[in-house]
Design a protein around this motif. Structure first.
Motif, PDB file in Angstrom:
ATOM      1  N   ALA A   1      -0.691 -45.638 -71.823  1.00 15.59           N
ATOM      2  CA  ALA A   1      -2.053 -45.846 -72.331  1.00 15.59           C
ATOM      3  C   ALA A   1      -2.054 -45.659 -73.834  1.00 15.59           C
ATOM      4  O   ALA A   1      -1.373 -44.790 -74.368  1.00 15.59           O
TER       5      ALA A   1
ATOM      6  N   GLY B   1      -4.899 -45.817 -77.271  1.00 15.78           N
ATOM      7  CA  GLY B   1      -6.264 -45.958 -77.749  1.00 15.78           C
ATOM      8  C   GLY B   1      -6.328 -46.777 -79.031  1.00 15.78           C
ATOM      9  O   GLY B   1      -5.407 -46.770 -79.842  1.00 15.78           O
TER      10      GLY B   1
ATOM     11  N   GLU C   1      -4.859 -42.008 -69.863  1.00 16.27           N
ATOM     12  CA  GLU C   1      -5.861 -42.368 -70.867  1.00 16.27           C
ATOM     13  C   GLU C   1      -6.448 -41.126 -71.545  1.00 16.27           C
ATOM     14  O   GLU C   1      -6.772 -41.153 -72.740  1.00 16.27           O
TER      15      GLU C   1
ATOM     16  N   GLU D   1     -12.654 -37.843 -70.993  1.00 18.28           N
ATOM     17  CA  GLU D   1     -12.810 -39.187 -70.416  1.00 18.28           C
ATOM     18  C   GLU D   1     -14.142 -39.819 -70.819  1.00 18.28           C
ATOM     19  O   GLU D   1     -14.283 -41.045 -70.803  1.00 18.28           O
TER      20      GLU D   1
ATOM     21  N   ILE E   1     -14.132 -42.592 -73.510  1.00 21.31           N
ATOM     22  CA  ILE E   1     -13.558 -43.908 -73.228  1.00 21.31           C
ATOM     23  C   ILE E   1     -14.674 -44.884 -72.866  1.00 21.31           C
ATOM     24  O   ILE E   1     -15.356 -44.731 -71.857  1.00 21.31           O
TER      25      ILE E   1
ATOM     26  N   THR F   1     -11.630 -50.102 -70.822  1.00 25.04           N
ATOM     27  CA  THR F   1     -10.189 -50.255 -70.652  1.00 25.04           C
ATOM     28  C   THR F   1      -9.871 -51.741 -70.773  1.00 25.04           C
ATOM     29  O   THR F   1     -10.529 -52.574 -70.140  1.00 25.04           O
TER      30      THR F   1
ATOM     31  N   ILE G   1      -9.261 -48.327 -74.484  1.00 27.34           N
ATOM     32  CA  ILE G   1      -7.919 -47.920 -74.085  1.00 27.34           C
ATOM     33  C   ILE G   1      -7.158 -49.112 -73.526  1.00 27.34           C
ATOM     34  O   ILE G   1      -7.630 -49.791 -72.605  1.00 27.34           O
TER      35      ILE G   1
ATOM     36  N   ARG H   1      -4.304 -50.215 -71.227  1.00 28.03           N
ATOM     37  CA  ARG H   1      -3.497 -49.692 -70.139  1.00 28.03           C
ATOM     38  C   ARG H   1      -2.320 -50.628 -69.876  1.00 28.03           C
ATOM     39  O   ARG H   1      -2.450 -51.834 -69.897  1.00 28.03           O
TER      40      ARG H   1
END
Length: 367
Positions: free
Chosen positions: A44, A46, A169, A336, A339, A342, A364, A366
């Motif tokens: 992961a 960012g 993440e 979390e 975030i 994703t 994020i 992934r």
């Protein structure tokens, strides 16, 4: 080995980036880890304003450059001399390695490592080497990490092990947003019981600062931002109150601690103006090198106020990342919540637009 990564080809391309596409996702060659280095499989990563600042030209770096500096992954193999990590172990990447030997490394995090800063500016690893190549050409490393890729080779001193209980993440965000924003509160501002904290700029770093301030419970925590959605998110995360910059000024808001996390000269001026008598303004944002702010020096002298610069949250990653991870385990730091979405690696150009438009806190990638 062959990897796939997001390479910034040109700096300062016109917006929207989704159309000009300055970042290309393509195959590269990655050398095996050298002495003191580690091969990591990225899980992961960012997207941060420090990535955007290279794309839009506010931070000039050598190109081509494989972007990405906030990430978590698993150890695949270790180069010679690395004996304290094991294959499969989860690690967080820190974007400023510490050599542990220069005078700056003996300031308890207050000053950035001199060799680490030099390597970051040059687009190399701490050793001065480059492990990324494409068609016979070197591809530079971004802040010693280059995490927008399936794999990365990094210096051991850029890695902090964390437990398998932490989702990738969440682990990724520990390496920049939380370390920088949370560190600015704990390491630079050092709030005393009863002191309220104002955070100006509620992006990933600012929201992490707000979350950390809430977790400490020293006093009121107030968010300031021009984007209404971010103010709503701040309230949901435990802020006592929220204001737009204009509202904060009109209300005569003052606080003993103000964290500036917008990377904007006007936001810095706002943060200084909101700092009360005897208070501390901590600035962690990275504006353009040409940006200038206007403040009234008499207010600093007559009111005994202090302006503190804090890079990487004045942190020692090996010490602070595990501490923030423990706060997450205890339920005191809901990382979390930072975030906002994703995405896939192929969406990276659009993600830069969304970040520039203030539409995201932390996106994020992934793998």
């Amino acid at each position: 080995m062959k990897i796939v990564g997001a390479v910034l080809e040109d700096i300062g391309s016109p917006r929207p980036f989704a159309a000009s596409r300055p970042i290309s996702v393509r195959e590269l060659d990655l050398d095996p880890p050298g002495e003191g280095e580690v091969l990591i499989k990225i899980e992961a990563a960012g997207i941060c304003h420090s990535d955007l600042s290279v794309v839009d030209g506010n931070r000039i770096r050598p190109v081509p450059m494989l972007l990405g500096h906030e990430a978590a992954g698993r150890v695949v193999s270790c180069g010679s001399g690395v004996e304290d990590l094991s294959n499969g172990q989860q690690v967080v990447m820190a974007f400023l390695p510490r050599c542990g030997e220069c005078s700056n490394c003996h300031t308890n995090g207050r000053l950035p490592c001199t060799p680490g800063s030099k390597a970051n500016n040059a687009g190399t690893l701490l050793s001065g080497g480059v492990r990324l190549h494409s068609n016979g050409q070197d591809v530079h490393h971004h802040l010693g990490v280059s995490a927008f890729a399936s794999h990365a080779v990094v210096d051991r001193r850029s890695l902090v092990p964390v437990g398998d209980d932490i989702p990738p993440e969440v682990a990724a965000v520990l390496g920049c947003a939380v370390l920088t924003g949370g560190g600015a509160v704990i390491n630079a501002a050092k709030p005393e019981p009863g002191e309220s904290i104002v955070v100006v700029g509620l992006g990933g770093v600012g929201m992490a600062a707000l979350l950390t301030a809430v977790s400490l419970g020293t006093g009121d925590v107030i968010g300031v931002d021009a984007v209404p959605d971010k103010l709503e998110r701040a309230m949901a995360l435990g802020a006592t109150a929220v204001y737009s910059p204009g509202q904060a000024s009109e209300a005569g808001l003052k606080a003993p601690i103000v964290i500036e996390a917008a990377g904007n000269a006007r936001a810095f001026e706002t943060a200084v103006a909101l700092t009360g008598v005897g208070g501390r303004t901590v600035t962690v944002g990275l504006p353009a090198p040409t940006a200038e702010a206007v403040i009234k020096p008499l207010g600093l002298t007559a009111e005994a106020r202090t302006i503190i610069g804090s890079y990487l949250g004045s942190a020692v990653p090996a010490r602070d990342i595990p501490a923030f991870a423990q706060l997450w385990r205890e339920g005191r730091l809901p990382i979390e919540a930072l975030i906002s979405s994703t995405i896939t690696l192929g969406e990276v150009n659009q993600a830069m637009d969304d970040l520039a438009d203030g539409l995201a806190v932390r996106q994020i990638i992934r793998f």
